[in-house]
Design a protein around this motif. Sequence first.
Motif: not given
Lengths: 623, 331
Positions: A471-474, B41-43, B58, B60-65
């Motif tokens: 998991q990461h932020r872009i 978190r990775d889902e 930014y 949050m410890e997840t995927y973020g766009f």
Amino acid sequence: MAENAKLTKTEQIVVKFTGDSGDGMQLIGNQLTALAALDGNDVNSLPDYPSEIRAPAGTIAGVSGFQMCLGDHKVYTAGDAPDVLVAFNPAAVKHSSKFVKPGGMIITNADSFTEKAMEKVGYKSNPLEDGSLAGYDVKAIPMTTLVREALADMDMPNAAKDRCKNFFTMGVLCWLFDKDKNLVLNFIQEKFGPKAKKPLLQVAEANTKAFTAGLNYGETTIMFQERYTMGAAQIEKGLYRNITGNDASALAIAAAGAKSGLQPFIGSYPITPATDLLHYASEFKDLGLVTMQMEDEIAGICCAVGAACAGNLAFTTTSGPGLALKTEAAGMALILEVPLVIVNVQRGGPCTGLPTKTEQSDLLQSMFGRNGDSYMPIIAANSPADCFNACFQGAKIALKYRTPVIVLTDGYIGQGSCPWKVPKLEELEDLTPYVNFYKPEDHPGETYQPYKRNPETLARDWAIPGTKGCQHRIGTLEKDALTGAVSHDPMNHHIMTETRLKKVELVANDLPALEINGKESNKILVVSWGGTYGAVKGAVDRLIAEGKPVSGINLSWAWPFPKNLGDILSRFDKVLVPELNMGQLSLMLRAKYLVDVQSLSKVQGDPFREYEVIDKVNEMLGE
Amino acid sequence: MAELTKKDFASPAEVKWCPGCGDYAIMNAVREGMVQAGKPRDEVAIVSGIGCSSRFPYYMETYGFHTIHGRAAAIASGLKVANPKLDVWVISGDGDSTAIGGNHFIHAIRRNINLNYVLINNKIYGLTKGQYSPCSEMGQYSKTSPYGVIDYPMAPLKAAMGMGATFIARGLDAIPKLSEEITTRGVKHNGFSMMEIYANCVIYNDGAHKALTDKETGANHRIILRNGEKMIYGADNQLCLVQDGFGIKSANVADVAEGDILVHNEKDAALGALLAGMRPDAGLPIALGIIYADGSKKTYDQMVYEQIDAVKAKRGRTVQKVMEEGHTWTV
């Protein structure tokens, strides 16, 4: 048999159909295209729609057209001036007779020349009688009368009978061009017969009768002095299908999905002349292709970017004004560095412009139409069939370099059709190596860094949501060159901007070297790109055959340019670029190579004719 | 694996909202919703547009766009349809959702895509330093309305009901527990969860929701709805809602028969629409809590794949077969 009609061997015939929009011009055009192709000819066609859906019947504004060229050799365009015009009413005759080759044939429906119909288009007297069409070989056939007679014993309203005049005309043309009548009879059965998807037995019977009446009319009347035959074209062996550019693009999207192992996804919004692509692709649910018709152009590309972020193979389809709306989101795909293919079926601009007419005037929009330094690769399809290749290649480059790619087609090749050699899926390039999602198990001990790059392609490491522990932020703010975290560092921005530019330049490594049609060095080089390919290729072939010092090249990729382009340009005294715009590729070539390119511009909603290119070259040669 | 806590959903990035910003409490509530949803978190993916609130991913410890202004709903729609296994959240502000992104906002609701949509409403543009938004009140002063706003305000939840919303709720940054209840219900709702959370902007619209947050009088201007319970509110529970023709009015509990006090039914769409539009200037409290929730409607993302499966079963073609359809011939 009309022994007085002599059979003449010919190399190519250009036919144009015109009539009321909604009167089936595209249908009859496609029908003859298929017939010629089935009979072994090479064919190329170009529909010509009015922008009104159904303008008042019988008016010039309502005239819809379809031009095609059939030949016993490779045919690159729908032809220059028609040899034969089939014009179904006075409006069509008035609209199209001027395009016909001097002495060419005009076939029309004599029954349609009523006083009212002629008055509607401003004919003071009957052009079939007053000598105003004296330069042409006019065949005024009482089609309505003949068709109604042929169908006299059928229990259907006259309006339905009159619709059969297209197949009557097909009968005349089938005889005139010496085609196999069984191909048409079989088609009628396939389309309307008992085994059709929606059998319409009465329609099948009526069309069969009308078609046969047309054949018999050709054979028995003394109206025609000549009929024409042509040999089969030398065509690569294989299975062929007549296809429009938009349909070929839709198929490429499905094929690229299959070859990449990714779910293909289209986010779109209807817009002329790109809509047919979305229509066709929307039928591919059984191929697992997701189509989302969104609320607007922006949402179309945005949902595609979202799908790309999730790891789908994402496309958005549009035309010029739609591309303008998608601008910011295209930049988003670029700065996020996710693969996305933007298919732009160009039309006449600016703004709403000429929605149903062709133009190539979005090249600079594709090149520069975003804020910031934001380059993306641009591939241009050069024929209806080539749309398949362009979209497939676009997908490959998008995946390989993690970049949005613009595929330019145009109204001419998007809606035009030509035979397409159906590929074997297993022979298409495997795209799975370019998918290459980041998997933590492949990188033990490493911390995932979203902007760490492949040194060869500069493609970034890409872990899609759902990837364990990555998991990461872009985002669309400038990012740190490694971690992807927001960065306002001045040098970082400089490096990232350079990197994004360099990445697109690296695409040149994937492009085949340009091949020159003609001598390697010569007086004049004619450069085609996209839809001008056919007319330029045909023109250059003819000029070379005449011994003129002319060569040609075609650019499939409008950005980046192939590596050997600069060298080739330097070997010619003069460079000519015919374009359906005011000189957009010319501007790019001049800027990039400092070559004094001459531009041949045409923005008349219509593709180039070969003679226009030939005339210009001759003028440059001082002849 | 041990159960995750709110802390596990905090990314290492430093949070850069102004001290005292309402967004902190809301982020806490969203983290609680994620904990309660129980997804790894990775889902989980968060999509945001542009604005102060849109910096949310930014942190949050997840995927973020973090995407572009107004378009988060459309981007999240594509993301969710492309991979329905993900829990997808959208964090947006009143400017992002109701001005530039109004079109995507209403259509995402209409499609009932299974997104968790948090609209942080502070009735001002904060990131660009203080211009009025479509949710600003008439007469509100801002840099672009120095003489007062003359646009009528938009009621996002009322608009949502008009678009066929299946879940609408309203929270208030000053009542963090309620926000957590909302995010927890929202993430579990099968469909588009429209969560409007009122937030204060300490810099450009301080006291944005003062009427509701005032320690003494706030309770008289808000009602916290509980499904199946009588709609009674006020600092001393002295007020209630009763039917008034086709509408609702406020009354003193003392003045009405107990049986006349309306009971909240979160499955009643007509009631939901009325509650969503209540405003203090019409003598009605602002509705907080779960206003409407009905998870029986199919989601768009579900129907996409149902349709694909149905067409596969019916036609079941291959790419090769489709390429070879139409009029073909062999040379």
